[in-house]
Design a protein around this motif. Structure first.
Motif, PDB file in Angstrom:
ATOM      1  N   ALA A  35       0.841  -1.206   0.000  1.00 27.44           N
ATOM      2  CA  ALA A  35       0.000   0.000   0.000  1.00 27.44           C
ATOM      3  C   ALA A  35       0.872   1.251   0.000  1.00 27.44           C
ATOM      4  CB  ALA A  35      -0.919   0.000   1.209  1.00 27.44           C
ATOM      5  N   ASP A  36       2.007   1.192   0.707  1.00 24.98           N
ATOM      6  CA  ASP A  36       2.938   2.320   0.709  1.00 24.98           C
ATOM      7  C   ASP A  36       3.485   2.569  -0.691  1.00 24.98           C
ATOM      8  OD1 ASP A  36       2.649   2.920   3.336  1.00 24.98           O
ATOM      9  OD2 ASP A  36       4.482   1.937   4.020  1.00 24.98           O
ATOM     10  N   ASP A  38       2.071   1.633  -3.634  1.00 26.51           N
ATOM     11  CA  ASP A  38       1.014   2.051  -4.557  1.00 26.51           C
ATOM     12  C   ASP A  38       0.573   3.497  -4.334  1.00 26.51           C
ATOM     13  OD1 ASP A  38       1.057  -0.430  -5.723  1.00 26.51           O
ATOM     14  OD2 ASP A  38      -0.624  -1.220  -4.571  1.00 26.51           O
ATOM     15  N   SER A  39       0.665   3.962  -3.086  1.00 26.39           N
ATOM     16  CA  SER A  39       0.195   5.315  -2.777  1.00 26.39           C
ATOM     17  C   SER A  39       1.324   6.333  -2.712  1.00 26.39           C
ATOM     18  CB  SER A  39      -0.562   5.311  -1.438  1.00 26.39           C
ATOM     19  OG  SER A  39       0.303   4.897  -0.386  1.00 26.39           O
ATOM     20  N   SER A 456      -5.127  -2.433  -8.631  1.00 28.57           N
ATOM     21  CA  SER A 456      -3.867  -2.931  -8.076  1.00 28.57           C
ATOM     22  C   SER A 456      -3.491  -4.257  -8.734  1.00 28.57           C
ATOM     23  CB  SER A 456      -3.985  -3.120  -6.562  1.00 28.57           C
ATOM     24  OG  SER A 456      -4.807  -4.245  -6.259  1.00 28.57           O
ATOM     25  N   THR A 494      -6.561  -0.479   5.681  1.00 25.81           N
ATOM     26  CA  THR A 494      -5.902  -0.898   4.448  1.00 25.81           C
ATOM     27  C   THR A 494      -6.861  -1.750   3.661  1.00 25.81           C
ATOM     28  OG1 THR A 494      -4.985  -2.851   5.510  1.00 25.81           O
ATOM     29  CG2 THR A 494      -3.597  -0.899   5.491  1.00 25.81           C
TER      30      THR A 494
END
Length: 501
Positions: A35-36, A38-39, A456, A494
């Motif tokens: 997630a880190d 992708d964002s 994703s 998340t």
């Protein structure tokens, strides 16, 4: 004041595994790290990744397409004293040279694709680049010819420089490849190392070659995580089971099939080059130098007129319009253009043919030639992503082999030996008509692939569903009520679930 310490690191040499060390579930650590990534906001690490991938593509394309220019030079060097068409490479030798190039590409795509899933992207990309560098330099050094003729002396060195220059971008890509970490998703899902994957994910975003991990903690965590990792483990049996399901197999058929049908027409378009160069005044010449100069500049005009603008249109719109709509649009428009060109070929002027070919080049790039590269890198699970992309790319190169070995000779069917110009391609219009049919087939296979924009990689490949389907392991906390957060904990959301950390 001394720098703040983390477990196994300090403020100068950050230990990235400590960022998620307090999270017991390895699958949740994986989700948070991805997630880190992708964002993450756009930064230098994105530029560096683009440079590494771009230079690799440049090296590949240079070696593949330089052969078209080199074959003309080889005719001047090695066939100066030929009885028939002196100074020109025989069509059989020309075809064999180009087919050999594409055949080697097919073998490499299948082999290195599978090996990259086994040994890692970073390691195999580095080895692949070393092979390209050595082989490129080697193929620029063969001798034992009649090239010492006065004309041969000039072009003996020129074609070798053209070939040898292909090693330069490979050296650049090799340096950058060795300075970035292994892809975190490979480390998470194939190497199944949550500690190293987390550290590499954060190191990648901070510009380091790899993350720093504490050796003892690393070993202990690997042992604890081994039985709790929920992503499927790569194996030949799992590979067969995965593609035995139609929902997975159809995607591979779609990516490989659309790439195959496109590349036949894409490579076949070069059959019109002589007509196009004549139309724009860059055909022939009063000297050998002028012939080669006109050929180079004429092809550059064709590329800049259609190919380059088409690529940039895709860059600008593929994330907003979507990959699949662009590919569908491209195949539809190419079907129309090839139908018009094939059935009205002898009624069209050379300038009209030039205009249609430029439009075709534009919609090949602002269409399937770009998206067929993108989609296979996004829609397959990490453990088989490289293998599946290699299969898809190899299918495309098989298409280019068919264009060179089948449609090339078919174009000259029935041509007299003493022909020149358009008279040497009496079946060219029929070949283009076949290309129109192939574009229809490419369109049909496109409907088998998913839309990958704004989704994703885990969602596309089904890995997210696999993890959600498995129960999360919760560590027992003595004296705590079920679902009660520890004191001082904060809630982080998340995906579709919230986790207390």
């Amino acid at each position: 004041m001394s720098p703040p310490h983390t477990h196994g690191g300090n403020g100068a040499f950050h230990n990235y595994e400590a960022d998620y060390a307090h999270i017991a579930d390895p699958n949740e650590r994986r989700r948070l790290a991805l997630a880190d990534i992708d964002s993450a906001p756009f930064g230098w690490y994105h530029v560096r990744a683009c440079v590494v991938a771009g230079v690799g593509f440049f090296t590949d394309a240079y070696d593949l397409f330089a052969i078209n220019m080199i074959s003309g030079m080889l005719g001047l060097v090695y066939w100066q004293t030929a009885k028939l068409n002196p100074g020109a490479i025989p069509s059989s030798s020309d075809t064999a040279l180009k087919v050999a190039t594409s055949s080697g590409t097919v073998i490499g795509q299948l082999a290195f694709g599978a090996l990259a899933d086994i040994f890692g992207r970073k390691k195999m990309y580095g080895i692949e680049l070393m092979v390209i560098i050595v082989a490129t330099l080697a193929q620029s050094l063969p001798s034992d010819s009649e090239s010492m003729h006065i004309v041969g002396v000039c072009y003996y060195k020129m074609w070798r420089i053209v070939v040898g220059f292909g090693a330069v971008p490979g050296c650049i890509a090799l340096y950058y490849r060795l300075t970035i970490p292994e892809t975190p998703r490979y480390t998470f899902d194939v190497a199944r190392d949550m500690v190293r994957g987390t550290a590499d994910a954060r190191a990648y975003m901070s510009g380091q070659s790899q993350g720093q991990v504490d050796g003892l903690l690393h070993v202990q965590t690997l042992q604890q995580d081994a039985a709790r990792i929920e992503t499927p483990k790569a194996s030949f049996k799992d590979f067969k089971n995965y593609y035995s399901k139609w929902k997975n197999a159809k995607i591979l058929i779609g990516t490989a099939g659309s790439w195959f049908f496109l590349d036949i027409a894409f490579c076949g378009l070069a059959l019109n080059n002589s007509v196009i160069l004549t139309a724009i005044g860059y055909s022939g010449g009063s000297s050998v130098y002028k012939v080669l100069y006109n050929n180079a500049v004429g092809n550059l005009i064709i590329v800049c007129s259609g190919t380059v603008p088409g690529y940039w249109f895709t860059v600008a719109l593929c994330d907003t319009v979507g990959r699949k709509p662009i590919q569908i649009m491209g195949f539809v428009i190419l079907t129309i253009l090839f139908t018009v060109l094939g059935f009205a070929y002898h009624q069209l002027s050379s300038h009209a043919i030039f205009a249609i070919i430029v439009l075709a080049q534009f919609f090949i790039q602002f269409g399937p030639n770009t998206t067929t590269f993108i989609v296979p890198g996004e829609c397959f699970p990490t453990r088989y992503r490289s293998t599946s992309h290699g299969i898809s790319a190899a299918a495309g190169k098989v298409g280019s082999i068919l264009a060179q070995a089948v449609f090339g000779p078919l174009r000259t069917h029935g041509a007299p030996k003493s022909c020149s110009g358009a008279a040497c391609s009496p079946w060219l219009n029929h070949v283009i008509q076949v290309f129109a049919l192939l574009m229809v087939l490419g369109l049909l296979t496109t409907f088998l692939i998913p839309e990958t924009a704004r989704r994703s990689l885990e969602e596309l490949s089904g890995e997210e569903e696999c993890v959600r389907a498995a129960p999360m392991s919760q560590p027992e906390t003595e004296g705590k009520k079920e679902n009660e957060p520890e004191e001082g904990a904060k809630e982080v959301t998340t995906g579709s679930r919230a986790v207390n950390i």
